[in-house]
Design a protein around this motif. Structure first.
Motif, PDB file in Angstrom:
ATOM      1  N   LEU B  14       6.248  12.249   7.848  1.00 33.80           N
ATOM      2  CA  LEU B  14       6.430  11.218   6.813  1.00 33.80           C
ATOM      3  C   LEU B  14       7.734  10.445   7.017  1.00 33.80           C
ATOM      4  N   ILE B  17       7.080   7.570   9.379  1.00 31.20           N
ATOM      5  CA  ILE B  17       6.228   6.495   8.854  1.00 31.20           C
ATOM      6  C   ILE B  17       6.919   5.740   7.721  1.00 31.20           C
ATOM      7  N   MET B  38       2.121   5.346  -0.641  1.00 33.89           N
ATOM      8  CA  MET B  38       1.394   5.174   0.623  1.00 33.89           C
ATOM      9  C   MET B  38       0.177   4.276   0.431  1.00 33.89           C
ATOM     10  N   SER B  42      -0.238   3.312   5.810  1.00 35.20           N
ATOM     11  CA  SER B  42       0.565   4.541   5.893  1.00 35.20           C
ATOM     12  C   SER B  42      -0.339   5.764   6.043  1.00 35.20           C
ATOM     13  N   THR B  46      -0.253   8.258   9.068  1.00 36.31           N
ATOM     14  CA  THR B  46      -0.012   9.683   8.775  1.00 36.31           C
ATOM     15  C   THR B  46      -1.096  10.546   9.431  1.00 36.31           C
TER      16      THR B  46
END
Lengths: 199, 79
Positions: B14, B17, B38, B42, B46
């Protein structure tokens, strides 16, 4: 075998009915596009964008991404399944399309076309882009080729297809952040917008 | 692999990102969309990063809502 013949017929019809005209601002890049697998990133004007790309870049085979729900439609779904399309889920996160597209690029060594607007845009007015093309390029380590189709295609009118030079997107050393993917996507959109007026 | 180790490695994912994320505030009950903000991009990043980090195929049948859902999924997939 059937798909090859079917796509040859589609190609002939596209040539006859929409007479696509290829414009290459950087003519030297055509060799590379025809020789190496790449990701064609294109504005989306109609369901004919994929067949048009396959026609102007023949013999390179191009697999277009298409909404998964369309594959379930009678008739059109059959058409998509036989014109080398890759299904992509529109309504929920989906990673299978990335695996499929990476397989086409790396294993089959064929090209992929992606329409980051996600749906048909208006003539000369592109919608905002989704970042899938950039993520695919970074995942597959494949060059992106910006393409502008001056559509939607009209019967018996020439369709201009402008194809820019291939370019690799640099992979950041510390990993791909959402912000980086969005920034690269915006740059790609600007490159495609820059092709609109090429003749 | 222990849950704690999975969470630690998930936080590492995380952090790449969403670099501005406060990792100390991330725990099992943290929601992905509301708390971590998110979006679909995202989530996709992920998923790909999890596949690389844990060497598993990340394809939950129901989209995860909380961090614990992701940890449960990874935990079930690991040998």
């Amino acid at each position: 075998m059937f798909d090859n013949v079917f796509n040859a017929v589609i190609g002939a019809l596209v040539r006859l009915l929409f007479r696509p005209r290829l414009v290459l601002p950087d003519a030297a890049s055509l060799d590379e596009i025809l020789r190496e697998p790449s990701i064609l990133v294109c504005n989306h004007t109609s369901h004919l964008d994929g067949p048009v790309l396959n026609t102007v870049l023949y013999p390179r085979r191009i697999h277009s991404l298409a909404a998964k729900d369309r594959f379930e439609q009678w008739g059109f779904g059959w058409f998509l399944r036989h014109t080398y399309c890759i299904p992509i889920e529109r309504r929920k996160p989906d990673m299978q399309w990335i695996r499929d597209a990476v397989g086409v690029l790396k294993k089959d060594r064929e090209s992929v076309a992606i329409y980051p607007e996600g749906r048909h845009g208006k003539h000369r007015r592109m919608l905002p882009f989704h970042a899938g093309a950039v993520i695919l390029a970074l995942t597959a380590d494949a060059p992106v080729v910006p393409v502008y189709i001056d559509g939607p295609q009209k019967l018996f009118h020439r369709t201009k297809v402008v194809i820019g030079a291939p370019q690799r997107i640099a992979r950041p050393e510390d990993g791909i952040s959402a912000e980086y993917a969005n920034r690269q996507t915006e740059l790609l959109r600007e490159r495609i917008a820059g092709l609109m007026d090429c003749e | 692999m222990e849950r704690e180790e999975i969470i630690t490695r998930l936080k590492k994912v995380l952090a790449v990102i969403k670099p501005k994320l406060d990792l100390d505030s991330v725990h099992g009950e943290t929601t992905l969309t509301t708390d971590l903000g998110m979006d679909s991009l995202s989530m996709l990043l992920t998923g790909l990063a999890i596949e690389n980090e844990f060497r598993i195929k990340f394809e939950p049948s129901v989209p995860p809502v909380k961090v614990s859902d992701v940890v449960d999924y990874i935990s079930a997939k690991l040998p």
